[in-house]
Write an enzyme that holds these catalytic residues in place. Structure first.
Site, mmCIF file in Angstrom:
data_model
loop_
_atom_site.group_PDB
_atom_site.id
_atom_site.type_symbol
_atom_site.label_atom_id
_atom_site.label_comp_id
_atom_site.label_asym_id
_atom_site.label_seq_id
_atom_site.Cartn_x
_atom_site.Cartn_y
_atom_site.Cartn_z
ATOM 1 C CG ASN A 199 -2.156 -1.272 1.027
ATOM 2 O OD1 ASN A 199 -2.368 -1.650 -0.072
ATOM 3 N ND2 ASN A 199 -2.500 -1.834 2.055
ATOM 4 N NE ARG A 200 3.030 2.302 -5.088
ATOM 5 C CZ ARG A 200 3.066 0.783 -5.630
ATOM 6 N NH1 ARG A 200 2.972 -0.157 -5.159
ATOM 7 N NH2 ARG A 200 3.566 0.798 -6.981
ATOM 8 C CG LEU A 201 1.217 2.860 3.578
ATOM 9 C CD1 LEU A 201 -0.026 2.360 5.018
ATOM 10 C CD2 LEU A 201 1.562 4.289 4.001
#
Length: 222
Positions: A199-201
């Site tokens: 989730n692009r975290l």
């Protein structure tokens, strides 16, 4: 429909979901170079990446105009990261005016990046000569044949220059080190280790040099 008529690719629709293990502060080595050594070993011997020592070197001249290119890392230790080039090249001219630069190791198959920012200084001639002797004979000749970053009329001119050098210094004969060729050692001031996450975290941990010679680690928001 031919390839020429095919719809253009849309970069915005290209997505990969990173699911790699994360990077925690407790996982880090005491120094950024020691941590780099860990990741570099994994990139080379576990992931078997093509040229894991390839890095994007970004410089800027006195006016702040930037330029980037891919260069091969040839050595690293606690004093810094070393690469070699023609001292008349654009990167070397930039560094003569502005010694600050960044190095980016883009290890995409591992969803990892390492970003080094620091100051570049020329290596000594003895160190340069020692490395030059390890280069293949053809690469030694190439260092003489190419006036790196300069405009040339044709490829044939470059090939003719190389052929002339090959005749002057045949295989087995020692090639002198070009006087305008040598190394730069990048003394790191900050080194970021980027690990892709779902989730692009992403995990982004950055070492920052302290005045006492130690390192502070800080976590950056993705």
């Amino acid at each position: 429909m031919t390839d020429r008529d095919a719809a253009p690719l849309d970069p915005a629709s290209m997505r990969k979901q990173y699911r790699a293990e994360g990077l925690a502060e407790s996982d880090l080595a005491a120094t950024p170079v020691a941590q780099f050594a860990r990741w570099f070993q994994q990139a080379a011997t576990e992931a078997h990446l093509f040229e894991p020592n390839a890095m994007v070197v970004s410089t800027a001249n006195a006016e702040g105009h930037p330029s980037s290119r891919t260069v091969l890392l040839k050595h690293f230790d606690e004093q810094g990261f070393v690469f070699y080039t023609n001292y008349d090249s654009r990167k070397a001219r930039d560094l003569a005016e502005n010694p600050y630069l960044s190095l980016l190791f883009p290890w995409h198959p591992m969803a990892r990046q390492v970003i080094v920012t620091g100051i570049a200084r020329r290596t000594g001639r003895d160190e340069t000569a020692a490395y030059f002797r390890t280069r293949p004979h053809g690469s030694q000749l190439g260092a003489w044949a190419s006036a790196q970053s300069s405009v040339i009329a044709t490829r044939a001119d470059l090939d003719a220059s190389y052929a002339e050098l090959a005749a002057r210094y045949p295989e087995g004969e020692q090639v002198p080190v070009p006087p305008n060729w040598g190394g730069f050692r990048v003394a790191p001031q900050q080194v970021e280790f980027w690990q892709g996450r779902e989730n692009r975290l992403h995990d982004r941990l950055r070492y920052v040099a302290e005045a006492d010679g130690g390192w502070r680690v800080e976590r950056l928001s993705p």
